[in-house]
Design a protein around this motif. Sequence first.
Motif, PDB file in Angstrom:
ATOM      1  N   MET A   1      31.429  58.423 -13.098  1.00  0.00           N
ATOM      2  CA  MET A   1      30.267  58.784 -12.629  1.00  0.00           C
ATOM      3  C   MET A   1      29.729  60.432 -12.706  1.00  0.00           C
ATOM      4  O   MET A   1      30.996  61.150 -12.872  1.00  0.00           O
ATOM      5  N   LEU A   2      28.667  60.745 -12.977  1.00  0.00           N
ATOM      6  CA  LEU A   2      28.377  62.131 -13.103  1.00  0.00           C
ATOM      7  C   LEU A   2      27.598  62.473 -11.920  1.00  0.00           C
ATOM      8  O   LEU A   2      26.952  61.935 -11.471  1.00  0.00           O
ATOM      9  N   TRP A   3      28.139  63.938 -11.459  1.00  0.00           N
ATOM     10  CA  TRP A   3      27.625  64.394 -10.029  1.00  0.00           C
ATOM     11  C   TRP A   3      27.139  65.621 -10.319  1.00  0.00           C
ATOM     12  O   TRP A   3      27.665  66.497 -11.304  1.00  0.00           O
ATOM     13  N   GLN A   4      25.803  65.865  -9.966  1.00  0.00           N
ATOM     14  CA  GLN A   4      25.174  67.052 -10.252  1.00  0.00           C
ATOM     15  C   GLN A   4      25.899  68.368  -9.559  1.00  0.00           C
ATOM     16  O   GLN A   4      26.544  68.101  -8.415  1.00  0.00           O
ATOM     17  N   GLY A   5      26.191  69.516 -10.143  1.00  0.00           N
ATOM     18  CA  GLY A   5      26.838  70.493  -9.873  1.00  0.00           C
ATOM     19  C   GLY A   5      28.281  70.601 -10.345  1.00  0.00           C
ATOM     20  O   GLY A   5      28.907  71.293 -11.109  1.00  0.00           O
ATOM     21  N   LYS A   6      28.997  69.277  -9.812  1.00  0.00           N
ATOM     22  CA  LYS A   6      30.292  69.167 -10.189  1.00  0.00           C
ATOM     23  C   LYS A   6      30.418  68.836 -11.683  1.00  0.00           C
ATOM     24  O   LYS A   6      31.543  69.309 -12.292  1.00  0.00           O
ATOM     25  N   ASP A   7      29.506  68.156 -12.302  1.00  0.00           N
ATOM     26  CA  ASP A   7      29.848  67.616 -13.642  1.00  0.00           C
ATOM     27  C   ASP A   7      28.837  68.205 -14.617  1.00  0.00           C
ATOM     28  O   ASP A   7      28.475  67.434 -15.671  1.00  0.00           O
ATOM     29  N   ASP A   8      28.207  69.448 -14.225  1.00  0.00           N
ATOM     30  CA  ASP A   8      27.253  69.900 -15.133  1.00  0.00           C
ATOM     31  C   ASP A   8      27.588  70.152 -16.606  1.00  0.00           C
ATOM     32  O   ASP A   8      26.846  70.205 -17.387  1.00  0.00           O
ATOM     33  N   HIS A   9      28.904  70.447 -16.996  1.00  0.00           N
ATOM     34  CA  HIS A   9      29.282  70.859 -18.166  1.00  0.00           C
ATOM     35  C   HIS A   9      29.987  69.530 -18.844  1.00  0.00           C
ATOM     36  O   HIS A   9      30.363  69.756 -20.103  1.00  0.00           O
ATOM     37  N   ALA A  10      29.844  68.465 -18.246  1.00  0.00           N
ATOM     38  CA  ALA A  10      30.445  67.260 -18.726  1.00  0.00           C
ATOM     39  C   ALA A  10      29.454  67.216 -20.121  1.00  0.00           C
ATOM     40  O   ALA A  10      28.132  66.916 -20.008  1.00  0.00           O
ATOM     41  N   VAL A  11      30.120  66.470 -21.185  1.00  0.00           N
ATOM     42  CA  VAL A  11      29.367  66.523 -22.546  1.00  0.00           C
ATOM     43  C   VAL A  11      28.888  64.849 -22.646  1.00  0.00           C
ATOM     44  O   VAL A  11      29.809  64.074 -22.560  1.00  0.00           O
ATOM     45  N   ILE A  12      27.699  64.664 -22.804  1.00  0.00           N
ATOM     46  CA  ILE A  12      27.252  63.470 -23.101  1.00  0.00           C
ATOM     47  C   ILE A  12      26.789  63.190 -24.706  1.00  0.00           C
ATOM     48  O   ILE A  12      26.383  64.078 -25.147  1.00  0.00           O
ATOM     49  N   THR A  13      27.471  62.078 -25.110  1.00  0.00           N
ATOM     50  CA  THR A  13      27.188  62.047 -26.577  1.00  0.00           C
ATOM     51  C   THR A  13      26.583  60.790 -26.846  1.00  0.00           C
ATOM     52  O   THR A  13      26.780  59.776 -26.439  1.00  0.00           O
ATOM     53  N   LEU A  14      25.526  61.030 -27.753  1.00  0.00           N
ATOM     54  CA  LEU A  14      24.615  59.875 -28.207  1.00  0.00           C
ATOM     55  C   LEU A  14      24.896  59.636 -29.791  1.00  0.00           C
ATOM     56  O   LEU A  14      24.888  60.517 -30.308  1.00  0.00           O
ATOM     57  N   THR A  15      25.094  58.480 -29.941  1.00  0.00           N
ATOM     58  CA  THR A  15      25.441  58.066 -31.371  1.00  0.00           C
ATOM     59  C   THR A  15      24.329  57.526 -31.747  1.00  0.00           C
ATOM     60  O   THR A  15      24.064  56.511 -31.269  1.00  0.00           O
TER      61      THR A  15
END
Length: 170
Positions: free
Chosen positions: A150-164
């Motif tokens: 899961m992605l959480w605002q603040g905690k995972d702001d730098h998580a990279v989402i990849t769209l193929t």
Amino acid sequence: MEAAEDVPNPAQFSEETAARIVSVKGLKDSWQKWSNEHQEYQNHNPFSHDTRPRVSAPRRGQGDYGRPPQGSMTEQRGREAQTHVGREVEELCEAIRTIGRPGDKDGRDGRVFTVEFGELFERYATISSKLVGLLLRARKQRLLDFEGEMLWQGKDDHAVITLTLSSFMK
């Protein structure tokens, strides 16, 4: 039920008393009709609290288990909801393609876009308040990928989402 001879003849009484007898009899008949219809409905209702099973409800593993009856309004609403959510997932993927940068990873044909969750959240949250749910749905459809459950605002702001893009353009 009363026998026909047990019901008094309204002609024997005053007009007011006869009207009351007729209206009470009509009320009783209406109530009995409703009761019979309700009993019949409960006989076919698999969720009735009656302990005697009268209807064979679909069992887990059968083809129609967990599905609404074909042709029902519930089935129609489900199809409409599926279409609506599908359009929202497409809009999300288009937003990622617009906001994102060409990625480092190679997709099937090399067209990949990446965006950080925080940036996507800032831009896309005004469009849809269901961003995380849509991201999970798009990942389940293998349209995009990101680390974690899961992605959480603040905690995972730098998580990279990849769209193929190859998976998006199917």
